[in-house]
Design an enzyme around this catalytic site. Structure first.
Site, short mmCIF file in Angstrom:
data_model
loop_
_atom_site.label_atom_id
_atom_site.label_comp_id
_atom_site.label_asym_id
_atom_site.label_seq_id
_atom_site.Cartn_x
_atom_site.Cartn_y
_atom_site.Cartn_z
N GLY A 1 5.55 4.22 -8.93
CA GLY A 1 6.29 2.98 -9.17
C GLY A 1 5.35 1.78 -9.11
O GLY A 1 5.36 0.91 -9.97
N HIS A 2 4.49 1.75 -8.06
CA HIS A 2 3.52 0.65 -7.95
C HIS A 2 2.57 0.67 -9.15
O HIS A 2 2.24 -0.37 -9.71
CB HIS A 2 2.65 0.81 -6.70
CG HIS A 2 3.39 0.68 -5.41
ND1 HIS A 2 3.54 1.72 -4.53
CD2 HIS A 2 4.01 -0.38 -4.83
CE1 HIS A 2 4.21 1.33 -3.47
NE2 HIS A 2 4.51 0.05 -3.62
N GLY B 1 0.80 -1.21 0.00
CA GLY B 1 0.00 0.00 0.00
C GLY B 1 0.83 1.26 0.00
O GLY B 1 2.02 1.25 -0.28
N GLY C 1 8.67 -5.13 -8.50
CA GLY C 1 9.60 -4.07 -8.91
C GLY C 1 11.02 -4.49 -8.61
O GLY C 1 11.29 -5.09 -7.57
N LYS C 2 11.93 -4.15 -9.52
CA LYS C 2 13.33 -4.50 -9.28
C LYS C 2 14.04 -3.46 -8.41
O LYS C 2 15.24 -3.52 -8.23
CB LYS C 2 14.06 -4.70 -10.61
CG LYS C 2 13.71 -6.07 -11.20
CD LYS C 2 14.05 -6.19 -12.66
CE LYS C 2 15.48 -6.54 -12.89
NZ LYS C 2 15.78 -6.70 -14.33
#
Ligand code: PAF
Length: 300
Positions: free
Chosen positions: A54-55, A49, A164-165
């Protein structure tokens, strides 16, 4: 058992209809199974959350990979040791729901994923991969991550999961867990996203003071300089690493680690002759301050 109607894809403007909010494991599983019965693939984006761009880029990626997209929002207590920032970890469920409108088909927001009586006994450990980098200073972190991701895979039963990296070590561990434990899930890794000033996007950035935020820019600045140097032929990882440590320390950051590691197995590299990841964790704002992580992939 609840019944879900899953037909109907994106509207003409590319937006999806309002997502279904799922609160229990049973509801989540039924929704996912109904999608499968309709012949649809399910892509999962696990999050804690306080969503940022980015999310949302992970969610958009998921929409290109699966017919139906579910985002889980759950602050996983299992990956925080006592004294870490679980209590102050930023939360904004209403804001998260608003940001996800039109982007996904379902949001899994469970109250709890562990039993309330402290009886959880079974943890997944990734042996060597969980030891370096964040595993050094947060010894229970990756067993908590791997365990909750395994739980989510068992509850959601996704075909695809997008990570995500930015959390490069986490991505590697999840990929390895899927391979070692035969989860029928395709794990997709998306590149780290940065704010305009270069700071890696993170839910924790809101907790930085203006001064610390300026200081924290030294991380991406130093990483970029190092990448340029490596591209121009610099190979001495020890010297390059020290320059980055100095740059971050001078900016007021307490370095937790700066490591140059092999991109496949996270083993420390002294001479850069293969694809590497330079991984950083540094705290700004002193004890109880904000711990930031960042990384950059580099090739000689
Ligand atoms: O990357 C995160 O936000 C978390 O570690 C994850 C994968 C959602 C597990 O709690």
């Amino acid at each position: 058992m609840a019944k879900f109607v899953t037909s109907g894809g994106a509207a003409e403007d590319g937006k999806k209809p309002d997502p279904t909010i799922l609160r229990s494991k049973e509801e989540m599983r039924s929704w996912s199974r109904a999608c499968r019965q309709d012949g649809k693939t399910v892509a999962l984006v696990p999050t804690m959350g306080y969503l940022h761009d980015g999310h949302l880029s992970l969610v958009r990626c998921a929409a290109t990979r699966g017919d139906k997209v579910v985002v889980s929002v759950y602050v996983n207590e299992g990956q925080f040791a006592p004294g870490e920032d679980l209590d102050v970890y930023p939360r904004d469920p209403k804001g998260d729901l608003a940001k996800l409108a039109g982007l996904c088909d379902a949001i899994f927001m469970p109250e709890a994923l562990y039993s309330s009586d402290d009886s959880h006994q079974t943890w997944i450990e990734a042996q060597h991969l969980q030891q370096p980098l964040c595993g050094g200073s947060r010894p229970i972190f990756f067993r908590g991550v791997a365990t909750v991701v395994a739980k989510l895979f068992n509850i959601v039963e996704p075909d695809i999961a997008v990570f995500g990296k930015k959390d490069y070590q986490q991505w590697l561990i999840v990929r390895r867990m899927v391979q070692d434990l035969d989860f029928p899930v395709e794990v997709v890794g998306m590149p780290l996203l940065r704010e305009e000033d270069g700071l890696a996007m993170s839910s924790r950035n809101v907790r930085l003071s203006a001064e610390d935020r300026t200081g924290a820019l030294s991380i991406s600045r130093g990483l970029t300089k190092m990448k340029d140097a490596v591209q121009q032929g610099a190979k001495d990882a020890i010297t390059l690493r020290q320059q980055l440590v100095d740059e971050i320390s001078l900016s007021g950051g307490d370095v937790d680690y700066v490591e140059v590691v092999d991109a496949r197995d996270l083993q420390t590299v002294k001479t850069i002759e293969q694809d590497v990841v330079v991984a950083v964790a540094a705290r700004y704002g002193g004890v109880g301050g904000v711990r930031l992580i960042d990384n950059m992939e580099m090739s000689p």
